[in-house]
Design a protein around this motif. Sequence first.
Motif, mmCIF file in Angstrom:
data_model
loop_
_atom_site.group_PDB
_atom_site.id
_atom_site.type_symbol
_atom_site.label_atom_id
_atom_site.label_comp_id
_atom_site.label_asym_id
_atom_site.label_seq_id
_atom_site.Cartn_x
_atom_site.Cartn_y
_atom_site.Cartn_z
ATOM 1 N N LEU A 23 0.888 -1.303 0.089
ATOM 2 C CA LEU A 23 0.037 0.042 0.013
ATOM 3 C C LEU A 23 0.926 1.116 -0.092
ATOM 4 O O LEU A 23 0.531 2.190 -0.798
ATOM 5 C CB LEU A 23 -0.932 0.085 1.085
ATOM 6 C CG LEU A 23 -2.256 -0.608 1.272
ATOM 7 C CD1 LEU A 23 -3.024 -0.680 2.427
ATOM 8 C CD2 LEU A 23 -3.227 0.210 -0.057
ATOM 9 N N ASN A 24 1.954 1.378 0.563
ATOM 10 C CA ASN A 24 2.936 2.661 0.774
ATOM 11 C C ASN A 24 3.661 2.407 -0.825
ATOM 12 O O ASN A 24 3.601 3.594 -0.971
ATOM 13 C CB ASN A 24 4.150 2.177 1.831
ATOM 14 C CG ASN A 24 4.984 3.369 1.647
ATOM 15 O OD1 ASN A 24 4.048 4.646 2.169
ATOM 16 N ND2 ASN A 24 6.080 3.339 1.513
ATOM 17 N N ARG A 25 3.615 1.603 -1.595
ATOM 18 C CA ARG A 25 4.228 1.638 -2.720
ATOM 19 C C ARG A 25 3.231 2.277 -3.708
ATOM 20 O O ARG A 25 3.513 3.090 -4.439
ATOM 21 C CB ARG A 25 4.754 0.240 -3.355
ATOM 22 C CG ARG A 25 6.155 -0.113 -2.789
ATOM 23 C CD ARG A 25 6.539 -1.167 -3.484
ATOM 24 N NE ARG A 25 5.908 -2.382 -3.345
ATOM 25 C CZ ARG A 25 6.033 -3.043 -2.436
ATOM 26 N NH1 ARG A 25 7.026 -3.028 -1.515
ATOM 27 N NH2 ARG A 25 5.248 -4.306 -2.446
ATOM 28 N N ALA A 26 1.972 1.973 -3.618
ATOM 29 C CA ALA A 26 0.853 2.511 -4.194
ATOM 30 C C ALA A 26 0.523 3.766 -4.076
ATOM 31 O O ALA A 26 0.370 4.631 -4.785
ATOM 32 C CB ALA A 26 -0.400 1.456 -4.131
ATOM 33 N N VAL A 153 -5.320 3.871 5.557
ATOM 34 C CA VAL A 153 -3.979 3.391 5.339
ATOM 35 C C VAL A 153 -2.995 3.525 6.488
ATOM 36 O O VAL A 153 -2.228 2.525 6.940
ATOM 37 C CB VAL A 153 -3.576 4.103 3.821
ATOM 38 C CG1 VAL A 153 -1.993 3.776 3.682
ATOM 39 C CG2 VAL A 153 -4.381 3.500 2.786
ATOM 40 N N MET A 154 -2.968 4.734 6.906
ATOM 41 C CA MET A 154 -2.321 5.016 7.998
ATOM 42 C C MET A 154 -2.701 4.091 9.302
ATOM 43 O O MET A 154 -1.678 3.754 10.063
ATOM 44 C CB MET A 154 -2.078 6.600 8.406
ATOM 45 C CG MET A 154 -1.655 7.270 7.380
ATOM 46 S SD MET A 154 -1.541 9.059 8.095
ATOM 47 C CE MET A 154 -3.165 9.714 7.733
ATOM 48 N N LEU A 155 -3.736 4.037 9.346
ATOM 49 C CA LEU A 155 -4.128 2.931 10.633
ATOM 50 C C LEU A 155 -3.667 1.736 10.265
ATOM 51 O O LEU A 155 -3.080 1.102 11.255
ATOM 52 C CB LEU A 155 -5.887 2.695 10.779
ATOM 53 C CG LEU A 155 -6.325 1.591 11.698
ATOM 54 C CD1 LEU A 155 -5.790 2.099 13.024
ATOM 55 C CD2 LEU A 155 -7.991 1.694 11.384
ATOM 56 N N LEU A 156 -3.727 1.076 8.985
ATOM 57 C CA LEU A 156 -2.987 -0.277 8.847
ATOM 58 C C LEU A 156 -1.368 -0.146 9.012
ATOM 59 O O LEU A 156 -0.967 -1.051 9.297
ATOM 60 C CB LEU A 156 -3.139 -0.702 7.420
ATOM 61 C CG LEU A 156 -2.532 -1.912 6.825
ATOM 62 C CD1 LEU A 156 -3.381 -3.029 7.344
ATOM 63 C CD2 LEU A 156 -2.687 -1.749 5.268
#
Length: 176
Positions: A23-26, A153-156
């Motif tokens: 997800l960070n790459r995306a 996303v930040m929660l993940l």
Amino acid sequence: MPSRRPAAVSALSKGIIALSARLNRATRALLVCAAGAMIAVVLLQVICRYLFNNSLSWSEELARMLLVQITFLGAAAAFHSRMHIAVDIVVNAVGPKIRRILASACLLVCAALFTALLVYGLNFSKILCLQQAASLPVNRAVPFAVIPVSGGVMLLHAVAMLLAEWTEPESTAQPK
């Protein structure tokens, strides 16, 4: 010392950590696209205004929407990379066990903040769902949907960091 965690828990932890990395790459790719689009829109506006003496009616609103995208996507990417400002004098002064507990407490506070961002961002999106952008044929909820998405996303990322904190051996735990 061998791990006492069941293999399923370890596999789930590794899966969440890997999902966070993907997800960070995306997120970073979307961030680059949004920044490039904003630069192009602002440059086009400057060219049209000063060379052709004709302003674009939609460019300012689109640039503002892209700035919101850049802000929240950038916050998610920075959090994953641990690039936000941190005061770590206390953390660096304690041993690895206390450091792990302090890092976990910090991540739990961050998770609570990101949960609030997710929930209130969804509520904000519901309100914006009823509004149309002034100069673009776009529902206002669409560009601002990045707020709850980035909160999720930040929660993940926070959950993945918490799992990494407790699954890596204590001897390799580094101050963050």
